[in-house]
Design a protein around this motif. Sequence first.
Motif, short mmCIF file in Angstrom:
data_model
loop_
_atom_site.label_atom_id
_atom_site.label_comp_id
_atom_site.label_asym_id
_atom_site.label_seq_id
_atom_site.Cartn_x
_atom_site.Cartn_y
_atom_site.Cartn_z
N THR A 1 1.02 -1.11 -0.01
CA THR A 1 -0.08 0.07 -0.01
C THR A 1 0.87 1.31 0.01
O THR A 1 2.31 1.26 0.12
CB THR A 1 -0.90 -0.06 1.18
OG1 THR A 1 -2.08 0.99 1.06
CG2 THR A 1 -0.12 0.32 2.61
N ILE A 2 0.12 2.28 -0.05
CA ILE A 2 0.85 3.61 -0.17
C ILE A 2 0.68 4.12 1.45
O ILE A 2 -0.41 3.96 2.10
CB ILE A 2 0.30 4.78 -1.00
CG1 ILE A 2 0.64 4.48 -2.37
CG2 ILE A 2 0.42 6.19 -0.41
CD1 ILE A 2 1.81 4.95 -2.57
N VAL A 3 1.49 4.79 1.93
CA VAL A 3 1.66 5.19 3.43
C VAL A 3 0.68 6.66 3.30
O VAL A 3 1.46 7.59 2.88
CB VAL A 3 2.94 5.38 4.12
CG1 VAL A 3 2.85 5.99 5.60
CG2 VAL A 3 3.86 4.22 3.87
N PRO A 4 -0.27 6.59 4.36
CA PRO A 4 -1.06 7.79 4.31
C PRO A 4 -0.57 8.95 5.31
O PRO A 4 0.31 8.38 6.01
CB PRO A 4 -2.44 7.32 4.70
CG PRO A 4 -2.15 6.16 5.40
CD PRO A 4 -0.88 5.43 4.85
N ALA A 5 -0.76 10.02 5.15
CA ALA A 5 -0.15 10.92 6.14
C ALA A 5 -0.45 10.82 7.61
O ALA A 5 0.52 10.89 8.29
CB ALA A 5 -0.87 12.44 5.98
N GLU A 6 -1.52 10.13 8.00
CA GLU A 6 -1.74 9.71 9.36
C GLU A 6 -0.64 8.68 9.86
O GLU A 6 -0.71 8.52 11.10
CB GLU A 6 -3.19 9.51 9.56
CG GLU A 6 -3.77 8.39 8.92
CD GLU A 6 -4.45 8.73 7.59
OE1 GLU A 6 -5.29 7.74 7.22
OE2 GLU A 6 -3.94 9.58 6.98
N PHE A 7 -0.12 7.87 8.97
CA PHE A 7 0.88 6.74 9.48
C PHE A 7 2.49 7.45 9.21
O PHE A 7 3.38 6.69 9.22
CB PHE A 7 0.75 5.48 8.81
CG PHE A 7 -0.42 4.94 9.23
CD1 PHE A 7 -0.11 3.84 10.14
CD2 PHE A 7 -1.81 5.01 8.81
CE1 PHE A 7 -1.41 2.87 10.55
CE2 PHE A 7 -2.79 4.28 9.36
CZ PHE A 7 -2.65 3.14 10.12
N ASP A 8 2.55 8.55 8.89
CA ASP A 8 4.05 9.06 8.83
C ASP A 8 4.71 9.01 10.00
O ASP A 8 4.12 9.58 11.06
CB ASP A 8 3.73 10.59 8.05
CG ASP A 8 5.31 11.11 8.04
OD1 ASP A 8 5.76 10.54 6.83
OD2 ASP A 8 5.89 11.97 8.55
N GLY A 9 5.69 8.32 10.03
CA GLY A 9 6.65 8.19 11.29
C GLY A 9 6.33 7.01 12.02
O GLY A 9 7.14 6.63 13.11
N PHE A 10 5.36 6.36 11.54
CA PHE A 10 5.16 4.82 12.44
C PHE A 10 6.44 4.13 11.68
O PHE A 10 7.26 4.21 10.97
CB PHE A 10 4.04 4.37 11.59
CG PHE A 10 2.53 4.66 12.54
CD1 PHE A 10 1.84 3.56 13.01
CD2 PHE A 10 2.23 5.95 12.52
CE1 PHE A 10 0.59 4.10 13.69
CE2 PHE A 10 1.31 6.24 13.32
CZ PHE A 10 0.27 5.34 13.75
N VAL A 11 6.62 2.80 12.37
CA VAL A 11 7.54 1.98 12.50
C VAL A 11 7.19 0.34 12.03
O VAL A 11 5.84 0.07 12.18
CB VAL A 11 8.68 2.09 13.33
CG1 VAL A 11 9.49 3.28 13.69
CG2 VAL A 11 8.14 1.52 14.83
N ALA A 12 7.92 -0.36 11.28
CA ALA A 12 7.82 -1.75 11.00
C ALA A 12 9.01 -2.35 11.22
O ALA A 12 10.10 -1.71 10.95
CB ALA A 12 6.99 -1.76 9.65
N SER A 13 9.10 -3.65 11.29
CA SER A 13 10.34 -4.50 10.98
C SER A 13 10.97 -4.55 9.83
O SER A 13 10.16 -4.13 8.64
CB SER A 13 9.72 -5.89 11.70
OG SER A 13 9.36 -6.53 10.65
N ASN A 14 11.98 -5.01 9.63
CA ASN A 14 12.59 -5.10 8.42
C ASN A 14 12.16 -5.97 7.16
O ASN A 14 12.36 -6.21 6.34
CB ASN A 14 14.21 -5.61 8.43
CG ASN A 14 14.35 -6.90 9.22
OD1 ASN A 14 13.36 -7.71 9.47
ND2 ASN A 14 15.43 -7.34 9.56
N GLU A 15 10.93 -6.71 7.80
CA GLU A 15 9.93 -7.58 6.70
C GLU A 15 9.07 -6.66 5.90
O GLU A 15 8.52 -7.10 5.23
CB GLU A 15 9.03 -8.39 7.71
CG GLU A 15 9.66 -9.58 8.01
CD GLU A 15 10.17 -10.72 7.05
OE1 GLU A 15 9.35 -10.75 6.08
OE2 GLU A 15 11.19 -11.37 7.28
N PHE A 16 9.02 -5.24 6.16
CA PHE A 16 8.38 -4.34 5.39
C PHE A 16 9.27 -3.39 4.81
O PHE A 16 9.58 -2.14 5.39
CB PHE A 16 7.58 -3.64 6.48
CG PHE A 16 6.49 -4.61 7.29
CD1 PHE A 16 5.31 -4.89 6.90
CD2 PHE A 16 6.95 -5.15 8.28
CE1 PHE A 16 4.51 -5.79 7.40
CE2 PHE A 16 5.86 -6.02 9.10
CZ PHE A 16 4.92 -6.38 8.31
N PRO A 17 10.01 -3.67 3.68
CA PRO A 17 10.50 -2.69 2.99
C PRO A 17 9.76 -1.41 2.50
O PRO A 17 8.54 -1.51 2.03
CB PRO A 17 11.34 -3.25 1.83
CG PRO A 17 10.45 -4.43 1.68
CD PRO A 17 9.63 -4.91 2.95
#
Length: 424
Positions: free
Chosen positions: A301-317
């Motif tokens: 997906t595309i990262v929406p503005a409200e998720f800017d700065g969230f983190v995820a593991s290295n499984e999520f390039p």
Amino acid sequence: MSNWQQITLSDLHTHMRREVAVPPQGSRASMSDQWVETTLGAVADWSAGGTPKATNRLFYDGGDIPWAIISDIQNGPLKETAKRITQAGLASIGGTKKMVPEGAVLVSMYGSVGRSAIAQVPMATNQAIARGVVGTQVSAEYLFLWINAHEGHLDQMARGATQRNINKQMITAFPIAVPPRPVQERIVEVIGAVDGQITALEAEATALERASRAAMSLLWRTAEGEEAESRPLSDVMHLDILRTPMESGTKYRLAGVLNSGKGLVDKAAFDGADTEYKAMNVLRKNQVVMRKLTAWEGPITIVPAEFDGFVASNEFPTFTLVSGIDPGWMRHVCRTPRLWAEMQSRVVGTVQRRKRLNPEQLLAVALPIPHQREQETAAEALDAVEDQIVALRAGVNRLRQVRAGLLSGLLGRTINIKSAELGG
């Protein structure tokens, strides 16, 4: 197959145990306002129904009839079922079988804890067979509303840690308040009107969803209506991963990627000391993010503005779009089965659930890439349809809440049926 029990509501005036006069709001009680506080066993005939009669020539001459099982019971009208059963098939199945009368109310005796299975057989249906039913001859629609509204009581009566079990004694002891027939009919009409609105909105939303899927072909089209030239995704985005260390005392917001391009999910905040990861990937607005694991399910997906700065593991390039690529267009691309099929064809690994899609493999996927203005036009059209779908679904949810409150008030006699009909 699920076990069922059958009762048929008989003449209420014959079986009433006790009467309680309940005056409507702002008026005195009259005989027409009396409700009956009783139990299902007091107004039910459990002997109704039976195996197919010998006069049923369709069945006994080698034909078949509909066969209902628990999966057909969805707390509403009995779903149309393509399942059929012959006389031989019926004889091979153990347990009690009953012919379901038209208008019957079905209650499952077994099922998952926390979920009752209740349905009503449509009046226009052919006779169906289930393994026992709760059937009504009088006030069927009202009885269905009452049981459905009090399914929590059914769950409380059920026994079993993982498999709910309700017996005949429990159901016959099930309390029910029965108003005079005219009041029953008016309650059914009022709730039916709300149900009709819900059904209409759901049908409209479903039709728009089908139209939206069909309109996805716009994503690949040029202004002339032809499919654009295919190019690898490496032409429209590049791998761009920003890592941040996990530090004790610092709060981070964790994101997950939903399947089928449905977006991101907020998985709550955590302290840097509460994870085994030394560092995690940072999501940035308008980036593409995917999940490498089980990539054939379309977790991109595309990262929406409200998720800017969230983190995820290295499984999520994460990937940054190049100039000339509209993020709104790319968001819809991520929701297309065409992209998921390409992702699925490139996953590697020997164990199905552990197969992964590496960033380089995603970037090698080739798709039609129209010019930016054509991308924007397609995205705007699909956004408009999506907004309508969201509004319709929200309307359905609001109506469901209204229905629940209205039904609770009518059955609990805190709402006067006359005021409900007038919209008061």
